[in-house]
Design an enzyme around this catalytic site. Sequence first.
Site, PDB file in Angstrom:
ATOM      1  N   THR A  90       0.858  -1.184   0.000  1.00  0.00           N
ATOM      2  CA  THR A  90       0.000   0.000   0.000  1.00  0.00           C
ATOM      3  C   THR A  90       0.897   1.238   0.000  1.00  0.00           C
ATOM      4  O   THR A  90       2.008   1.187   0.515  1.00  0.00           O
ATOM      5  CB  THR A  90      -0.876  -0.030   1.273  1.00  0.00           C
ATOM      6  OG1 THR A  90      -1.812  -1.087   1.129  1.00  0.00           O
ATOM      7  CG2 THR A  90      -1.629   1.269   1.505  1.00  0.00           C
ATOM      8  N   ARG A 131     -15.079  -6.240  -0.425  1.00  0.00           N
ATOM      9  CA  ARG A 131     -14.466  -5.898   0.864  1.00  0.00           C
ATOM     10  C   ARG A 131     -13.838  -4.489   0.802  1.00  0.00           C
ATOM     11  O   ARG A 131     -13.171  -4.131  -0.150  1.00  0.00           O
ATOM     12  CB  ARG A 131     -13.386  -6.937   1.207  1.00  0.00           C
ATOM     13  CG  ARG A 131     -12.605  -6.641   2.502  1.00  0.00           C
ATOM     14  CD  ARG A 131     -11.300  -5.940   2.236  1.00  0.00           C
ATOM     15  NE  ARG A 131     -10.459  -5.841   3.438  1.00  0.00           N
ATOM     16  CZ  ARG A 131      -9.365  -5.087   3.513  1.00  0.00           C
ATOM     17  NH1 ARG A 131      -8.971  -4.397   2.468  1.00  0.00           N
ATOM     18  NH2 ARG A 131      -8.660  -5.029   4.618  1.00  0.00           N
ATOM     19  N   GLY A 166     -11.363  -1.859   3.002  1.00  0.00           N
ATOM     20  CA  GLY A 166     -10.438  -1.799   4.137  1.00  0.00           C
ATOM     21  C   GLY A 166     -10.403  -0.417   4.764  1.00  0.00           C
ATOM     22  O   GLY A 166     -11.321   0.395   4.603  1.00  0.00           O
ATOM     23  N   ASP A 167      -9.312  -0.136   5.455  1.00  0.00           N
ATOM     24  CA  ASP A 167      -9.185   1.140   6.170  1.00  0.00           C
ATOM     25  C   ASP A 167      -8.801   2.310   5.264  1.00  0.00           C
ATOM     26  O   ASP A 167      -9.072   3.468   5.589  1.00  0.00           O
ATOM     27  CB  ASP A 167      -8.118   1.010   7.264  1.00  0.00           C
ATOM     28  CG  ASP A 167      -6.744   0.648   6.684  1.00  0.00           C
ATOM     29  OD1 ASP A 167      -6.676  -0.225   5.791  1.00  0.00           O
ATOM     30  OD2 ASP A 167      -5.741   1.243   7.114  1.00  0.00           O
ATOM     31  N   THR A 200      -0.915   1.633   7.059  1.00  0.00           N
ATOM     32  CA  THR A 200      -0.805   0.445   6.207  1.00  0.00           C
ATOM     33  C   THR A 200      -0.765  -0.800   7.079  1.00  0.00           C
ATOM     34  O   THR A 200      -0.168  -0.789   8.157  1.00  0.00           O
ATOM     35  CB  THR A 200       0.453   0.507   5.308  1.00  0.00           C
ATOM     36  OG1 THR A 200       0.595  -0.761   4.642  1.00  0.00           O
ATOM     37  CG2 THR A 200       1.729   0.782   6.094  1.00  0.00           C
ATOM     38  N   GLY A 201      -1.427  -1.848   6.606  1.00  0.00           N
ATOM     39  CA  GLY A 201      -1.473  -3.081   7.389  1.00  0.00           C
ATOM     40  C   GLY A 201      -2.829  -3.729   7.210  1.00  0.00           C
ATOM     41  O   GLY A 201      -3.598  -3.345   6.315  1.00  0.00           O
ATOM     42  N   GLY A 249      -6.274  -3.965   7.297  1.00  0.00           N
ATOM     43  CA  GLY A 249      -7.199  -2.852   7.452  1.00  0.00           C
ATOM     44  C   GLY A 249      -8.262  -3.028   8.516  1.00  0.00           C
ATOM     45  O   GLY A 249      -8.683  -2.057   9.154  1.00  0.00           O
TER      46      GLY A 249
HETATM   47  N1  ASP Z   1      -4.544  -1.405   4.785  1.00  0.00           N
HETATM   48  C1  ASP Z   1      -4.779  -1.996   3.500  1.00  0.00           C
HETATM   49  C2  ASP Z   1      -6.116  -2.698   3.533  1.00  0.00           C
HETATM   50  O1  ASP Z   1      -6.414  -3.361   4.496  1.00  0.00           O
HETATM   51  C3  ASP Z   1      -3.731  -2.972   3.080  1.00  0.00           C
HETATM   52  C4  ASP Z   1      -2.288  -2.611   3.385  1.00  0.00           C
HETATM   53  O2  ASP Z   1      -2.008  -1.544   3.874  1.00  0.00           O
HETATM   54  O3  ASP Z   1      -1.411  -3.430   3.107  1.00  0.00           O
HETATM   55  O4  ASP Z   1      -6.831  -2.627   2.573  1.00  0.00           O
END
Ligand code: ASP
Length: 365
Positions: free
Chosen positions: A233, A261, A263-264, A284-285, A287
């Site tokens: 991301t 879906r 995410g955040d 990032t991570g 979500g």
């Molecule tokens: N945060 C992003 C999501 O969950 C993915 C990521 O940051 O790797 O969509």
Amino acid sequence: MSILNFQLIIIIFTMLLTLGVFSQDTAISGIRHPESGIQDQVSTGAVTGIAEAPQDQGARIGRWVLVIHGGAGGPPQGSMPEEKEQQYREKLSEALSIGTAILERGGSSMEAVEAVVLFMEDCPLFNAGKGAVYNDEGVAELDASIMDGSTLMAGAVTGVTRIKNPIAAAHQVMLKTKHVLLMGEGAELFAKEQGLELVDPSYFQTPARTEQFDRMKKSQREQEMKDDRPKGTVGAVALDNMGNLAAATSTGGLMMKMKGRIGDTPIIGAGTYANNATCAVSCTGTGEYFMRNVIAYDVSALMEYRGWSLEEAANYLIHDKLKSQGGGGGLIAVDKEGNVAMPFNTNAMFRGYAKPKEGSVVEIY
Ligand code: ASP
């Protein structure tokens, strides 16, 4: 009316004008709406209301800061081929130099974060725009958001499959509509009306992502959590010379995510937040954890309501709160004084920052 009376009226009128009685600006306080037609002006300049730019703006010259990320996750140090690692470092440096050029010439933080994220969306190494991961039907469904800390205005798009640069569409949502978040087809129609480029969904696919998708399709969707490939991301936060903060984030989400879906990343407060009163944050991570804990906004809230420093707030959320729940990821942030935080609780997070006197720094582990 005698000439004397007429002169008196002119003098009184001139005095009222000088006092600003007829000026629209004196009536404006709080958040400005794009329909007022002054959005561009407030994005780049001094602002009245909720989040005021510093009074002594001259003192800010040369105090800009830019922080970027290219995603958390990835293999432990030493296990990524050196050549690959070098490619990431080069692209992160290039992204920093694009934002640096804008901020150095006095450009706004909004302009800088959009340009940086747009560049990273076009780079197939990252999980945003070209090179984004696929959902469980093999399609890249993209999310992006942007927020202006000087006005608290924000824009986002989610579940788009044809907008070449989702971050540009997110910015247009902020500037041209009264909404914050547009989804799917509606967002694509809007982007087209704004003159943004639409592409065939196959544009986003790369051989590396197709191979990753095929491999994972054979196993369970949950495998994604264990996949140690860099997720990628992208995000940027910036403080400009006027003291205005901005944040932007863009992603394809998680490989093999369910169709639909979200995410955040496109959720203001979860994956992206900016407020001149505190800080600008891009996450990032995984979500779901960032959404449940409203992480980006919580960094700002801990600073505002508890008086914590940026570093204390960011470290607590990533290393204590998220980690204790099993939420993997990281964030980048800059506060109104130009302090930088880049904590992550995964093996790696592609990241970097640039400051006028320090030049630029790129780090992975
Ligand atoms: N945060 C992003 C999501 O969950 C993915 C990521 O940051 O790797 O969509």
